[in-house]
Scaffold this active site. Structure first.
Site, PDB file in Angstrom:
ATOM      1  N   HIS A  25       0.835  -1.337   0.096  1.00 50.38           N
ATOM      2  CA  HIS A  25      -0.008   0.167   0.168  1.00 50.38           C
ATOM      3  C   HIS A  25       1.076   1.084   0.066  1.00 50.38           C
ATOM      4  O   HIS A  25       2.082   1.178   0.171  1.00 50.38           O
ATOM      5  CB  HIS A  25      -0.883  -0.025   1.157  1.00 50.38           C
ATOM      6  CG  HIS A  25      -0.371   0.095   2.497  1.00 50.38           C
ATOM      7  ND1 HIS A  25       0.380  -0.891   3.208  1.00 50.38           N
ATOM      8  CD2 HIS A  25      -0.518   1.246   3.445  1.00 50.38           C
ATOM      9  CE1 HIS A  25       0.896  -0.468   4.261  1.00 50.38           C
ATOM     10  NE2 HIS A  25       0.303   0.632   4.535  1.00 50.38           N
ATOM     11  N   HIS A  42       1.699   3.984   1.942  1.00 51.57           N
ATOM     12  CA  HIS A  42       2.271   4.643   3.064  1.00 51.57           C
ATOM     13  C   HIS A  42       3.658   4.813   3.010  1.00 51.57           C
ATOM     14  O   HIS A  42       4.274   3.889   2.549  1.00 51.57           O
ATOM     15  CB  HIS A  42       1.667   4.095   4.339  1.00 51.57           C
ATOM     16  CG  HIS A  42       0.334   4.174   4.747  1.00 51.57           C
ATOM     17  ND1 HIS A  42      -0.340   3.844   5.671  1.00 51.57           N
ATOM     18  CD2 HIS A  42      -0.442   5.247   4.546  1.00 51.57           C
ATOM     19  CE1 HIS A  42      -1.499   4.202   6.053  1.00 51.57           C
ATOM     20  NE2 HIS A  42      -1.558   5.237   4.890  1.00 51.57           N
ATOM     21  N   ASP A  62       5.866   4.594   5.071  1.00 50.52           N
ATOM     22  CA  ASP A  62       7.056   3.584   5.968  1.00 50.52           C
ATOM     23  C   ASP A  62       7.152   2.555   4.846  1.00 50.52           C
ATOM     24  O   ASP A  62       7.831   1.226   5.551  1.00 50.52           O
ATOM     25  CB  ASP A  62       6.767   3.522   7.397  1.00 50.52           C
ATOM     26  CG  ASP A  62       5.277   2.838   7.272  1.00 50.52           C
ATOM     27  OD1 ASP A  62       4.151   3.464   6.622  1.00 50.52           O
ATOM     28  OD2 ASP A  62       4.974   1.984   8.257  1.00 50.52           O
ATOM     29  N   HIS A  63       6.361   2.225   3.641  1.00 49.95           N
ATOM     30  CA  HIS A  63       6.139   0.914   2.867  1.00 49.95           C
ATOM     31  C   HIS A  63       6.811   1.322   1.450  1.00 49.95           C
ATOM     32  O   HIS A  63       7.092   0.179   0.886  1.00 49.95           O
ATOM     33  CB  HIS A  63       4.916   0.252   2.795  1.00 49.95           C
ATOM     34  CG  HIS A  63       4.238   0.169   4.119  1.00 49.95           C
ATOM     35  ND1 HIS A  63       4.220  -1.294   4.522  1.00 49.95           N
ATOM     36  CD2 HIS A  63       3.872   0.888   5.403  1.00 49.95           C
ATOM     37  CE1 HIS A  63       3.502  -1.304   5.616  1.00 49.95           C
ATOM     38  NE2 HIS A  63       3.533  -0.187   6.520  1.00 49.95           N
ATOM     39  N   HIS A 122      -7.269  -0.537   5.978  1.00 50.96           N
ATOM     40  CA  HIS A 122      -6.399   0.387   6.431  1.00 50.96           C
ATOM     41  C   HIS A 122      -6.115   1.744   5.302  1.00 50.96           C
ATOM     42  O   HIS A 122      -5.971   2.685   5.937  1.00 50.96           O
ATOM     43  CB  HIS A 122      -5.102  -0.417   6.792  1.00 50.96           C
ATOM     44  CG  HIS A 122      -3.695   0.291   7.021  1.00 50.96           C
ATOM     45  ND1 HIS A 122      -3.558   0.854   8.102  1.00 50.96           N
ATOM     46  CD2 HIS A 122      -2.782   0.557   6.204  1.00 50.96           C
ATOM     47  CE1 HIS A 122      -2.474   1.468   8.184  1.00 50.96           C
ATOM     48  NE2 HIS A 122      -1.796   1.338   7.080  1.00 50.96           N
ATOM     49  N   ASP A 127      -0.063  -3.904   6.284  1.00 56.57           N
ATOM     50  CA  ASP A 127      -0.691  -3.310   7.446  1.00 56.57           C
ATOM     51  C   ASP A 127      -2.267  -3.710   7.668  1.00 56.57           C
ATOM     52  O   ASP A 127      -3.077  -3.030   8.363  1.00 56.57           O
ATOM     53  CB  ASP A 127      -0.732  -1.967   7.676  1.00 56.57           C
ATOM     54  CG  ASP A 127       0.954  -1.202   7.801  1.00 56.57           C
ATOM     55  OD1 ASP A 127       1.697  -2.210   8.112  1.00 56.57           O
ATOM     56  OD2 ASP A 127       0.852  -0.130   7.787  1.00 56.57           O
ATOM     57  N   HIS A 165       4.515  -4.800  11.069  1.00 58.47           N
ATOM     58  CA  HIS A 165       5.077  -4.203  12.170  1.00 58.47           C
ATOM     59  C   HIS A 165       5.095  -4.985  13.298  1.00 58.47           C
ATOM     60  O   HIS A 165       4.260  -5.880  13.473  1.00 58.47           O
ATOM     61  CB  HIS A 165       3.977  -2.829  12.326  1.00 58.47           C
ATOM     62  CG  HIS A 165       4.075  -1.709  11.584  1.00 58.47           C
ATOM     63  ND1 HIS A 165       4.974  -0.804  11.553  1.00 58.47           N
ATOM     64  CD2 HIS A 165       3.510  -1.692  10.285  1.00 58.47           C
ATOM     65  CE1 HIS A 165       4.570   0.146  10.708  1.00 58.47           C
ATOM     66  NE2 HIS A 165       3.631  -0.375   9.882  1.00 58.47           N
TER      67      HIS A 165
END
Ligand code: ZN
Ligand code: FE
Length: 259
Positions: free
Chosen positions: A56, A58, A60-61, A110, A133, A171
């Site tokens: 996805h 975001h 942090d990905h 999410h 996530d 995570h």
């Protein structure tokens, strides 16, 4: 064939999953939010990055994409709407990495673009899930974009996978999730046993992941919204019985947001 699967810690609590091909020369990473741990891993093992899978949008990905693409020119797979993706994937999509076939599930909740990658075990011995996530160990992702009904439908797709499926989430939230699970599902003895086991892993510096679908079905409150214990907890929050499983899920998810 995949010769090994390694969690590369990133940021405070992310894991970038690295798959090594059985040629001993190539690697694939899932959700490289930070290029630095990926570069270190590739250098240490003398590997070339051949593929990247994204779940996805975001940061942090996805934050490591440009750096890793510039250095390695890998094939990049992921959902629509993200720059730098070579092959856009959605529900029913397929991707083959090191001769191992993955099917793609759309798992909105999410985020709306969220996808998951599933291999049925035919080439790897055990089924593999990379779910970003969406499903966490003893938890699920926050609803930033989707509705509770969408997330519950997404989780149900994952619940239907074989019990031995290895669940790779991105995570290390497990201990915090288990603390909440104990509040939401207080009579669950398997949950108590799991909490002791996962604490032990963290005290020894080990990741709690991958999990399995079997363990999540037994201990993850968000997969247990059809059980009377979770319905009772939701009723406690709502001040009346929940109308249906979606309302149970909604109440439990809201409680977790405030926990
Ligand atoms: Zn995210
Ligand atoms: Fe994340």
């Amino acid at each position: 064939m995949i010769a090994g699967i390694h969690p590369l810690p990133a940021f405070r609590d992310n894991y970038i999953w690295a798959l090594i091909g059985d040629d001993g020369e190539s690697a694939c990473v899932v959700d490289p939010g930070d290029p630095a741990p990926v570069r270190e891993f590739l250098d240490a093992k003398r590997l070339k990055l051949s593929d990247i899978l994204i779940t996805h949008h975001h940061h942090d990905h996805t934050g490591g994409l440009q750096d890793l693409i510039a250095r390695h020119r890998p094939r990049v797979f992921g959902p629509a709407g993200i720059g730098d993706i070579d092959q856009i994937l959605g529900e029913g999509g397929r991707v083959t990495v090191f001769g191992v076939d993955f099917t793609v599930f759309a798992v909105p909740g999410h985020t709306l673009d969220h996808i998951a990658y599933y291999h049925d075990g035919s080439a790897h011995g055990i089924p593999l899930l990379f779910c970003g996530d969406t499903l966490f160990a003893a938890g699920c992702g926050r609803l930033f974009e989707g509705t509770p009904a969408q997330m519950l439908a997404s989780l149900r797709k994952l619940m239907a996978l074989p019990p031995q499926t290895a669940v790779h989430c991105t995570h290390e939230y497990t201990l915090a999730n288990l603390a909440f699970a104990a509040a939401a599902d207080p009579a669950n003895t398997e949950l108590r046993e799991r909490t002791a086991a996962e604490r032990n892993k963290r005290e020894n510096g080990q990741p709690t992941l991958p999990s399995t679908i079997e363990l999540e079905l037994a201990t993850n409150p968000f997969l247990r919204c059809g059980e009377p214990e979770l319905a009772a907890s939701a009723a406690g929050r709502l001040g009346r019985p929940a109308l249906d499983e979606t309302e149970v899920f909604t109440a439990i998810r809201q409680w977790k947001d405030e926990f």
